[in-house]
Each structure stands twice: as C-alpha cells, then as structure tokens.
Design a protein around this motif. Structure first.
Motif, short mmCIF file in Angstrom:
data_model
loop_
_atom_site.label_atom_id
_atom_site.label_comp_id
_atom_site.label_asym_id
_atom_site.label_seq_id
_atom_site.Cartn_x
_atom_site.Cartn_y
_atom_site.Cartn_z
N PRO A 117 -2.95 9.42 -6.72
CA PRO A 117 -1.75 9.85 -7.42
C PRO A 117 -1.68 9.08 -8.74
N SER A 118 -1.38 9.78 -9.83
CA SER A 118 -1.33 9.08 -11.11
C SER A 118 0.11 8.70 -11.46
N VAL A 119 0.25 7.78 -12.40
CA VAL A 119 1.57 7.28 -12.80
C VAL A 119 2.47 8.43 -13.26
N PHE B 252 -5.63 5.48 -13.55
CA PHE B 252 -4.70 6.39 -12.89
C PHE B 252 -3.39 6.52 -13.66
N THR C 23 -8.65 -1.27 -6.61
CA THR C 23 -7.28 -0.74 -6.56
C THR C 23 -6.68 -1.01 -5.19
N GLY D 124 -7.67 -3.23 -2.92
CA GLY D 124 -7.53 -4.66 -2.66
C GLY D 124 -6.32 -5.25 -3.36
N THR D 125 -6.10 -4.83 -4.61
CA THR D 125 -4.97 -5.37 -5.37
C THR D 125 -3.65 -4.89 -4.78
N ALA D 126 -3.59 -3.60 -4.42
CA ALA D 126 -2.36 -3.05 -3.84
C ALA D 126 -2.04 -3.76 -2.53
N ARG E 19 -2.94 -6.67 -1.60
CA ARG E 19 -2.57 -8.06 -1.85
C ARG E 19 -1.12 -8.19 -2.31
N ILE E 20 -0.72 -7.34 -3.25
CA ILE E 20 0.65 -7.44 -3.78
C ILE E 20 1.67 -7.06 -2.70
N LEU F 58 12.17 -2.05 0.47
CA LEU F 58 11.22 -1.89 -0.63
C LEU F 58 9.79 -1.86 -0.10
N HIS G 234 8.96 1.49 1.00
CA HIS G 234 8.80 2.35 -0.17
C HIS G 234 7.40 2.18 -0.77
N LEU G 235 6.98 0.92 -0.94
CA LEU G 235 5.66 0.65 -1.54
C LEU G 235 4.54 1.14 -0.63
N LEU H 60 4.05 4.72 -1.11
CA LEU H 60 3.43 5.03 -2.40
C LEU H 60 1.94 4.72 -2.41
N TYR H 61 1.56 3.62 -1.75
CA TYR H 61 0.20 3.12 -1.88
C TYR H 61 -0.62 3.18 -0.59
#
Lengths: 329, 329
Positions: free
Chosen positions: A135-137, A221, A242, A244-246, A248-249, A268, A271-272, A275-276
């Motif tokens: 999914p793009s921004v 993206f 992508t 790994g970073t998602a 991690r956050i 939240l 929600h995240l 999305l991810y």
C-alpha cells in the motif's frame, strides 16, 4: 459460462498447516459471493473439514494429493519428482482446466516458480518474476518487481519486469497506463550501478512503458509510481528492510504502551498492526505465467486467503473487461 | 601533548547555513570538555558569531575560506578547482596538522570522498567507503558499509569494506573483534547474487575478519552483527528504505495523535522521534582515509555536531588506548 470465479488452492506446505488454510477458505467464500474453490490436498481431511464448516457444496471441489513439497526440497528437483504433491498437482490441473482462473499456495517459493515454468509458461517463454504489492502513502498500491526470483539481472530482464508489473497493475487495479519507476541510489538519471544506468536508457526508449524515472528507496512506497522495478537482490532488501523497520517500530510502540499502561496507545498499536500487517497483503505474486499465481507466506493466516482470492477475482473480471481472457495470453 | 582533542569543522555547504553549524559547535563545546575546534569558513562571520556566543577562546580557532563547494559542483572537478573552498582548505589543513584528529562537514558527499582521496589517502591507497551507523535493537550499534560511495563492487572490495568497518567499530566503540555480517537475500551461505556468493567464501577464508555469515534485510539492525557489509547500491537501499519506513510510520502516529487529540500519543511521538531521528546519528562516515571524516547531512541540525564530535573524541582516545596513533595508519 460459469457464474463463479474458480480458484485452485494448495492446502499444504505452510507453517500453520492445512487447517489454517481451510479456515481462510471458509472466510473467503463468505466474503466473496462469486468465489468458488478447488482445494488440493488430503481428500479425507478436506472432505471432513469442508463438511464440518458447512461450506457451500456447489462452490467447493476437492482434488486429492497425498504428497507435499517442503521448504527443504530442492525446487527444480521437486517439480519433476514430486508429481503427487499438492503444489504440482494443482499447477498441472490449473494448466489444463480453462475454468480455473488462478492459484494460491503458501508452499516452497522456488518450487512454485519452477513449477510455473514447467506447466504455465507463456508461448514466448517469458521469465517469471516474483512481485510484492505494497500500500502506498497516497492510498493506492505499488507493485515491487522482482523481489527475489532473479538476483543477477541484465537490463533486458529489468525491462521485462517493467512490462510484467504494468500488465499486473492494469489487470488487478484497472490502471490503464501504470507509472513505472526504476529503483536507484538517486533520482537523477545519472545515478545507479551499471545495470541500472543501462536499464534507465532502455526504459526511456521503450514506447509501451510509462517510465517516470529513478526512484530512491525512501520513496519506494510514496505513491510516485505504480510499478517499481529492480533486480531480485535489491527488491529483497526493500521488502525485508521495510518489514524489519515496521516490526521494530511497532515493537517500540508496544513496549511504550506497556510501560505507560495507556489504553489510547494500545488502540494505536492495533491501528498500526492493521496498516502494516504485511502477511495480510498477500505475499508474493508470480508474474509472467499464463495464469495469475499468488504465493502467500508460509506463516500466513486466514486473512491472506481472503485478500488474495479477492485479488484473483478482480484480475479475472478486469481481464474480461479489457477483453483479453486468459486464453489470449 | 595537547590536552584537547581538536576537530576541524567545515561551516559551509549545508542547507541550513553556517549559523546552524555554529550553534552546534557551541553546544558541542559545552557538552564535551575535551573538545577544541578549528572552524573553516568566512572569517568575519565566524569571529563575530563565536564571540557573540561567548565560546571559550582557548578552544576555538578560525581558518578563513572564502569559497564554497555546493551540491551542484562536480565532485572530482571541485576538488581540483575550488581550493579556496572551506571543504578543501579543511582537508588540506587536516592532512598537514598532526594536532587535528578528524573532520566534520555537511557539504557535497562526492567532493568530500574525492578530497579525502587527494589529501588523506593511506599509503596502501585503500579505496574509501561511506559508512552509516545505526542503533541496533539490542542496544549497540551497527556499521553499515558501503552506503553509496561505490555502487559496482567486486568481492575484493567488499572484503576491504569488512576490514574498514571492523577497524571503525574497534576504534569508535572499543569492540575488540567486531562481528561482520554480509547482506544477502537469505541467511544460508548459498543465497546471494554472484558477487555476494563469492564474497561469502572470501570472508570465510579471511583470518583477520570475524565473519558470522549472511544477514537478511529484516535483521540488518537486529544487533546480530557489528558491521554489515554490502555494495553501495544495496546499502543505499537499506539506509533509505529504513528512513522512508520510519518516517512513514511516525507520520501515521502523528496523524492518529491529531485525530484523537491524545496527549499520551503526542508524548509517544516525541519518544519515537528521538529513537529514529537519523539526522542526529551523525550521517555518514568516510572509512579508509588517514583520519576519520564524518559527513553530516546537508539538512542536519546542531545535534549532529554534538554527536559526531563525541564520536571523533572517542576514536582519538580509543586509538591512543589501542596504541595505534594516527601517525601509524
């Protein structure tokens, strides 16, 4: 003309086992009224489970396949030796049965690609590529191709990936002239390694590709392009970094939520996650075969089946709308 | 022996202009008692500003340089023609002045690397690499090398990057035998493109490198290795995709915070910003030159100067501790 879109589904080869796939099928049949399925795997188990879940009989068929390809199998080898496996029986059936519009499997990716070459090669022997959809921004989707099928690429292969990605975005999302970007280490046309620089020029010259120029990793993206072309090594990095970073956050946010005990932040997190959640996006798509093949992750849950079967229905409908049925490819 | 660690700082070439750099210098001098600086740029401006901020005179010197290299300059060209620029004057001074222990610049990266080759090459003519330092999940740091200086690499170059990265992690973080990972599209030794597979074998055979095997993009900063080796094209993707994904998720959290008007979530945003503010991590480090050279981002704020000057102080102290002064390199 059949009123259903019939999809063939490999019920073996995933980490979570056939039952998770069957749950996904049940949910997908409920979500998509025009979906019919041909399930491939152990007949006894499949009969029992589809019955127990009350799946509509007119939309469910079963094909018995006692064998299984595992992730330990050598792909090319397995395709020729394990012809009683669910994956290979499904591919062979898909190739000969005109009613079937596509396939979903969570099994060995290499074997799936090798099998697609054996059973579903196009007349021009197109080299298959493995794409991922993000999914793009801006709210749309970007097709990243290749994500690992071919790690050493020539410029000509990358141009082919651009064509396959464009075709897929047309068929899946009705984008008439998909914007193609080339992954590079800078947006200027002079940036890139040797292969990328040569590819850039070929893409500029290609009249049937809507090439918009180089795209940097930070904008992969952003929605600037519909198809992002790269070799399988770089694409694998984009995909996994992508992810790994998602992860991690989101882990950091979960830690913070636990520390603060804030219900707002727990919400939240949900929600995240929605999305991810990359697993729900449907994993990889094998481009370049005669019919669409979707590889879901070995660890996929039932959402993956719901989402990818919808994708196959859309492709079937859009191809019909564009007046280019499977038989024409 | 001078009691200070003297760092030379290029005050030009950044997006935010010299005043932002000067603010950073003031903060760095306050934060690090052993720091002394030689500021290179417009003498008049630097004299006025250092005076106005009451910087300690015994720790601040100025070197006049009327010229400037911009991001529009061709790097190799600029190094030879713009010898009155702050960057080139600083490099020339750094090369001849034994008291100076390293340099910080936010200017044209290509010119910085080209200039390092002209003025600070090692006797063995080591090819410089551009590294980035990331905080890892486990609490330490990972040195990613190369991040864009060389996009077409031979296996021999990648082995050299492994050595340079190891040396840097020893000098900066006192890690005696840094664990080196090789970025690939799978953790198995058989995974990788042609160059990566060849490099894998060379690293296995290299006795002076603590090679731990292939690392996938999703584990780039998991803390499994201290040095992560890749070519500049792949490294640029890892760097920028990480940055792009972090920015995107934090933007999502900000949107959510605004929608819910939750003060808890606004606090979380601040927390995430501090964890993932890549500009404060110090940008790139040029490895392979006779003295450590740190490239901060063109958009960097004052935190970058505080953090990178600390890094240079650590390197100077650790090199002394390891009994390998700059003169020995």
């Amino acid at each position: 003309m059949n009123k259903f879109h019939k999809v063939i589904i490999d019920t073996k080869g995933t980490d979570k086992g056939p039952l998770e796939i069957i749950s996904g099928v049940a949910a997908a049949l409920e979500a998509h009224e025009s979906l019919a399925v041909l399930l491939v795997g152990d007949r006894e188990l499949l009969e029992k489970e589809t019955e127990a879940r009350g799946m509509p009989k007119e939309r469910v068929e079963i094909l018995d396949a006692p064998g299984e390809i595992t992730n330990y199998d050598n792909p090319a080898d397995a395709v020729f030796r394990k012809t009683d496996s669910s994956m290979i029986k499904a591919l062979a059936k898909l190739a000969e049965d005109e009613e079937l519009c596509g396939m979903i499997s969570g099994g060995n990716t290499g074997a799936f690609i090798a099998g697609s070459i054996r059973y579903l090669s196009r007349p021009d022997r197109t080299r298959p590529a493995l794409a991922a959809i993000f999914p793009s921004v801006s709210g749309g989707y970007t097709c990243l191709v290749d994500t690992g099928a071919t790690v050493d690429c020539t410029p000509q292969m990358l141009v082919q990936f651009a064509k396959l990605g464009s075709e897929f975005m047309r068929d899946s999302y009705k984008i008439e002239s998909p914007r193609v970007g080339l992954l590079s280490n800078g947006s200027e046309s002079t940036k890139g390694n040797k292969v990328v620089k040569e590819t850039h020029q070929l893409l500029v010259d290609a009249e049937d590709i809507n090439f918009i120029g180089n795209i940097e990793g930070c904008n992969a993206f952003s929605g600037d392009c519909d198809v992002l072309v790269c070799d399988g090594f770089a694409g694998n990095q984009v995909l996994k970094v992508t992810e790994g970073t998602a992860t991690r956050i989101i882990t950091d946010v979960v830690k913070y939520a636990k520390k603060t005990e804030s219900p707002e932040i727990m919400k939240l997190v949900g929600h995240l996650m929605s999305l991810y959640d990359i697993s729900s996006l449907g994993g990889g798509i094998i481009l370049g075969s005669r019919k669409p093949l979707i590889k879901i992750r070995g660890s996929s849950g039932k959402d993956a089946i719901v989402n990818t079967s919808e994708m196959l229905i859309n492709i079937a409908e859009n191809r019909k709308a564009f007046n280019k049925g499977q038989d024409k490819i």
